[in-house]
Every structure is written in C-alpha cells, then in structure tokens.
Design an enzyme around this catalytic site. Structure first.
Site: not given
Ligand code: DGL
Length: 263
Positions: A6-7, A69, A71, A149, A181-183
C-alpha cells in the site's frame, strides 16, 4: 507468502481482513510511508512506485501479490501486469465492483475514494462494462485519509466534513456505496449513520480477500506453495512512532515495523 503493498499504513485494513478470513497464511506487508500519499500523485509516478514495491515483495518471498491501495489498483495494474506477467496480482477494485453489482437493487452505486482513484474513472468503467444502465455517483473525499490517520473517527469536525462529502451522494438516491480507499472502513460506523440503513456498504478489503481465497481453492498448487507456518512481516519505507502506533491499533496486536530503503 502473500505479499501486500500500500502507499502507507492504509493497506493494514486489508491485512486485517486477511487475518480474519485466512488466519492460517503468512504475509509480508510493504507500506510506502516515505512516499505517501499516492492519492494526489500522477498515474505514471504511482505506477513506477508500484513496480518497485512488488519487486521488493517478490524478493522477500511473496508468491501472490495484493495491491491493497485503491489508488495503485486504479492506475498501476497495466504496468504491474506488463512487468510481472507470471505473478498472480490481485487488486481491490474488481472484487468490490462485483459485490456492489451483486447487492444493488436499483443499480445506483456511489463510489468514494482519493482524488486519483476518482479521476481514473475506473469504477465507472468497470460497473458500466458489466451493467448497462447502472448509474455511478463518484466522489473524491481527500480529507478522510488524514482524519483517519489522526484517529479522528468520532470527532464533530469529521462529521461535518463527511456531511459535506456524502450529502450530494446520498441525494442521488444510491442504494450501494463502495468504500474505495484503504482508510474508509475505519469510518464505516459514521458513514453508515450518515447514509442510512437503506444503503449497502461495500468494503473492497473484505471482497478482495474472499477473491484470493477462491483463487487459492481453484489453484491448489499455488496454495501449496504458500507457507502455512504463520508469520507476518511488516516493512515500511519510513518508520515513525505514528506508523507503529497505527499498525498496532488497527491490527489489535503488537507490530514491529521494519524500515527498508530502496537502492
Ligand atoms: N492507500 C490509498 C488508497 O487506498 C490512500 C492513501 C493515499 O492517498 O496514499 O487510495
């Protein structure tokens, strides 16, 4: 091992699902905390990062990759498939779309995600490919990642921002909402409250692990090649106390994040 990247820390929501649904499997995680966020970067840059991340996971012994991720799943899959044609690489978008189409009754589907994911229009494309006449309501919610976060999961400010983002989506009378989105799964209770009971929530992390499970059931030789000596390693390109704190809090167990630097 199952390799997950993931990012940053967000992909730990996918690891959490892996722990829940596939407790007998080992995993290696890479979070690109030094280069996060990906959600406001160009597809070219995110693709280049994704290719490096997968190389790292393969070097660590991963046999199957999950792009946790959203994205990177939205913009980097072509580059990944071209660079690693023989490696099974799973992304989180297709399983979410399939599930959304299975549960929607009105074919009016909302999708929320980072700016890069929403700009890629991938959810619209995949949904329209499988369901003519479906209506997709996309909405970028860039402030959700920092709020999660910061652990602002119940704050009034978060509620206000959520109202601003989600009211226009709700007004479009959707019956299904994809948390792209992961979060976002961490905001799920507040999102459910805002959207109301009539809206079904789709969590890509949950659907992706189900897809992986099915793939391994259909591919016993690949399944056999995965270590069943349960072990989980966590690597990050930058390690701060916050990374350790979030990892431990989200996974509900002590995590020892290791720092890695790409040459
Ligand atoms: N992990 C990213 C996603 O799921 C979110 C955080 C980021 O922007 O890097 O899109």
């Amino acid at each position: 091992m199952i390799g997950i990247f993931d990012s940053g820390v967000g992909g730990l929501t996918v690891v959490k699902e892996l722990f829940k649904q596939m407790p007998g499997y080992s995993s290696v995680y890479f979070g690109d905390t030094a280069r996060t966020p990906y959600g406001n970067k160009s597809p070219e840059l995110v693709s280049a990062y994704a290719v490096e991340n997968v190389r790292f996971l393969l070097d660590k012994g991963a046999k199957v990759i999950i792009v946790a991720c959203n994205t990177a799943s939205a913009v980097a899959m072509d580059a990944l498939k071209k660079t690693y044609p023989d490696i099974p690489i799973f992304e989180v978008i297709t399983p979410a779309v399939k599930h959304a189409l299975a549960v929607t009754q009105t074919k009016r589907i909302g999708v929320i995600g980072t700016s890069a994911t929403i700009s890629s229009k991938i959810y619209e494309r995949l949904i329209h490919e499988s369901a003519t006449g479906a209506v997709v309501i996309p909405k970028a919610c860039p402030l959700f990642v920092p709020l999660v976060e910061e652990n602002w999961l119940k704050h009034t400010e978060t509620k206000m921002i959520m109202r601003k983002y989600l009211m226009p989506v709700k007004m479009k009378m959707i019956d299904t909402l994809i948390l792209g989105c992961t979060h976002y799964p961490l905001l799920r209770p507040m999102i459910e409250q805002k959207m109301g009971k009539q809206v079904r929530i789709v969590d890509p992390a949950h659907e992706t692990i189900r897809t992986l499970q099915k793939y391994l059931a259909d591919n016993p030789s690949m399944d056999a090649s995965l270590s069943k000596k349960v072990d989980h390693a966590f690597y990050f390109s930058d390690v701060t106390p916050k990374v350790k704190d979030i990892a431990t809090r989200w996974l509900g167990k002590e995590v020892d994040p290791k720092k890695v630097t790409f040459a």
